[in-house]
Design a protein around this motif. Structure first.
Motif, short mmCIF file in Angstrom:
data_model
loop_
_atom_site.label_atom_id
_atom_site.label_comp_id
_atom_site.label_asym_id
_atom_site.label_seq_id
_atom_site.Cartn_x
_atom_site.Cartn_y
_atom_site.Cartn_z
N TYR A 224 12.22 7.71 -0.80
CA TYR A 224 11.54 8.61 0.13
C TYR A 224 10.47 7.93 0.97
O TYR A 224 10.10 8.43 2.03
N VAL A 225 9.95 6.80 0.48
CA VAL A 225 8.84 6.18 1.20
C VAL A 225 9.24 4.82 1.80
O VAL A 225 9.06 4.59 2.99
N PRO B 83 13.24 4.66 4.05
CA PRO B 83 13.28 5.23 5.41
C PRO B 83 12.57 4.34 6.43
O PRO B 83 13.06 4.16 7.54
N GLN B 84 11.44 3.78 6.04
CA GLN B 84 10.71 2.91 6.95
C GLN B 84 11.40 1.56 7.10
O GLN B 84 11.50 1.01 8.19
N GLU C 153 2.02 1.76 -3.52
CA GLU C 153 0.91 2.15 -4.39
C GLU C 153 0.52 3.60 -4.16
O GLU C 153 0.27 4.35 -5.11
N ALA C 154 0.47 4.01 -2.88
CA ALA C 154 0.11 5.39 -2.59
C ALA C 154 1.13 6.34 -3.22
O ALA C 154 0.76 7.33 -3.86
N ALA C 155 2.40 6.02 -3.06
CA ALA C 155 3.45 6.89 -3.59
C ALA C 155 3.38 6.95 -5.12
O ALA C 155 3.42 8.02 -5.71
N ARG C 156 3.22 5.77 -5.75
CA ARG C 156 3.16 5.74 -7.21
C ARG C 156 1.93 6.48 -7.71
O ARG C 156 1.94 7.10 -8.77
N SER C 157 0.82 6.41 -6.94
CA SER C 157 -0.42 7.07 -7.40
C SER C 157 -0.28 8.58 -7.39
O SER C 157 -1.04 9.28 -8.05
N THR C 158 0.71 9.11 -6.64
CA THR C 158 0.91 10.56 -6.66
C THR C 158 1.94 10.96 -7.71
O THR C 158 2.33 12.12 -7.79
N GLY D 133 0.81 -1.21 0.00
CA GLY D 133 0.00 0.00 0.00
C GLY D 133 0.85 1.27 0.00
O GLY D 133 0.46 2.27 -0.60
N GLN D 134 1.99 1.23 0.67
CA GLN D 134 2.87 2.40 0.71
C GLN D 134 3.38 2.73 -0.68
O GLN D 134 3.38 3.88 -1.11
N LEU E 14 5.11 9.64 -8.04
CA LEU E 14 6.51 9.36 -7.73
C LEU E 14 6.97 8.16 -8.54
O LEU E 14 6.22 7.21 -8.72
#
Lengths: 244, 221
Positions: B141-142, B145-146, B126-131, B123-124, B133
């Motif tokens: 960046y996503v 770091p985690q 997918e969220a990043a790619r959907s914006t 999900g992380q 990135l």
């Protein structure tokens, strides 16, 4: 009305399973289209094919006159015009609400940190969370997290917002705040596709309701028609199951 | 008892050997400052390469990880130091250690980074790619770091192993702590310098081990 998003013959297979079986879908500018149907009917898959988070097996997707399936299209640039909101929010837990919103502003649109911060704060204000800019997602309720996720998508000035079951993971008392933000977006004229089980909201806000089952669109029409006088037996069955 | 103290805890000899061992400890630290960042960087690159969609590259990376996790580091080091000159490459002990450690550590650190990356839900991404990135931006960046935060105790633990492992550099005559202690031992016919070397490793590593223990405790909660 002009079609802003148009899918033709959308087909998606996962191994032997066909999640979408040749779906045709047209979205006009300014429309709010609700997609309903039993789980596993392909609603989310269809939505995810619209911005190619899911790679369609076959078919075409035209968005703002651009063929998204064309290999030469910069999908990253197109995606920011297609905002997406997820069931599980998917906020970045290591970043504050503000930085969740600014990340793509800075890294995709190349805005300065100051400029991005200004936009982020305006967007968080818009979803009623101006005072939570410095909070990390872990410190926010589910409803607040989902509103930050909406602000994150809105900041990129999308022309279409895709909502994938935005309230399904929320406690009942938190659903209202998210629907309220979606209602405000609607009133501001945002074009939206919403996959959701919030039938009351669908009746009140949708221009058109689409009923899907087994990877196909079985029926579509105004909320009055779909909820009041559904033609297809599967639609009637579904309405009975969810108590409409 | 007296013999034991004379042979192992002889403070006179320790005082005499101290400057030599201090220099050795300095060389050990220098070596660590080179091989730990190299290993981390190498491991990160290998872990990212292991995620490629190109099957040939992916298999090559898996083969690399398996090979260098299976080969004993001491064998690898001697092979690099003694073997490369036959290929016309004359290298210093320091360079030999760096190469051998890079190969060995990259494989281990890669496995840690890989586990970290896999601990971050789809999900992380997918969220990043959907914006909008890109793949690398999303990773940088996503996800990373985690992921790094999740495996920080493992990275630190492996780094401690690397510090200890630098003692094998003594077999290629790199004058780090163990080499210096062993030299002092053979010059004095007395084992006290080795005891002192062990104590110096302890002083060096004990604070880090403490931090690690606290970190693991916190993660476990």
């Amino acid at each position: 009305m002009a079609a802003i998003l148009e899918a033709r013959g959308l087909w998606k297979s996962f191994g032997d399973f066909d999640a979408l079986k040749g779906v045709d879908f047209t979205l006009n500018a300014g429309e709010l289209v609700f997609v309903i149907g039993p789980s596993g009917s392909g609603k989310s898959t269809m939505l995810r094919c619209f911005n190619r988070l899911e790679e369609p097996t076959d078919g075409s997707v035209m968005f703002e006159g651009v063929d998204l399936m064309n290999r030469s299209v910069d999908i990253n640039l197109m995606r920011r015009r297609l905002g997406m909101v997820f069931q599980q929010f998917n906020l970045y837990p290591h970043l504050t609400a503000r930085d969740n919103v600014t990340l793509a502003l800075r890294k995709v649109l190349g805005k300065s940190r100051a400029e991005a911060n200004e936009i982020a704060e305006a967007m968080l204000d818009r979803v009623g969370l101006g005072d939570k800019a410095d909070s990390h997602p872990g410190a926010l309720s589910g409803g607040q997290q989902q509103r930050v996720a909406i602000a994150r998508a809105l900041a990129l000035e999308p022309s279409v917002m895709l909502f994938d079951e935005p309230t399904s993971a929320l406690d009942p008392e938190l659903v209202g705040s998210v629907l309220q933000v979606m209602q405000q977006l609607r009133e501001a004229g945002m074009t939206m596709v919403v996959v959701s089980h919030e039938m009351r909201f669908a009746r009140a806000a949708a221009d058109r309701v689409i009923f899907m089952a087994d990877g196909e669109i079985l029926e579509e029409g105004t909320p009055d028609k779909i909820f009041g006088a559904p033609e297809h037996a599967r639609t009637r069955e579904f309405m009975q199951e969810i108590g409409q | 008892m007296e013999m034991l103290i004379y042979n192992f805890f002889n403070f006179e000899i320790m005082a005499e050997a101290f400057p030599l061992l201090l220099r050795g400890a300095g060389q050990t630290l220098l070596l660590c400052a080179a091989v730990i960042p190299l290993g981390l960087l190498g491991g990160l690159i290998v872990a990212l390469a292991a995620r490629t969609r190109r099957r040939v590259l992916r298999y090559a990376v898996i083969a690399f990880i398996d090979l260098f996790r299976a080969v004993p580091p001491l064998v690898l080091l001697i092979f690099v130091y003694a073997g490369l000159p036959f290929a016309g490459l004359d290298i210093s002990p320091f360079a030999a250690v760096c190469i051998a450690f890079l190969l060995n550590n990259s494989a281990y650190f890669a496995e840690i980074f890989r586990a970290g990356i896999e601990s971050i839900g789809a999900g992380q991404t997918e969220a990043a790619r959907s914006t909008g990135l890109g793949r690398l931006q999303t990773m940088a960046y996503v996800v990373l770091p985690q992921a790094t935060r999740n495996v920080l105790p493992d990275l630190l633990s492996n780094s401690i192993e690397v510090v200890k492992l630098t003692s094998i550099a003594s077999v290629v005559s790199f004058q780090e702590l163990l080499y210096s202690a062993d030299m002092a031992r053979s010059l004095t016919y007395n084992s006290s310098p080795l005891v002192m070397a062990a104590a110096m490793y302890l002083v060096l590593l004990w604070p880090v081990v403490r931090i690690l223990s606290r970190m693991e405790h916190r993660v476990g909660q």
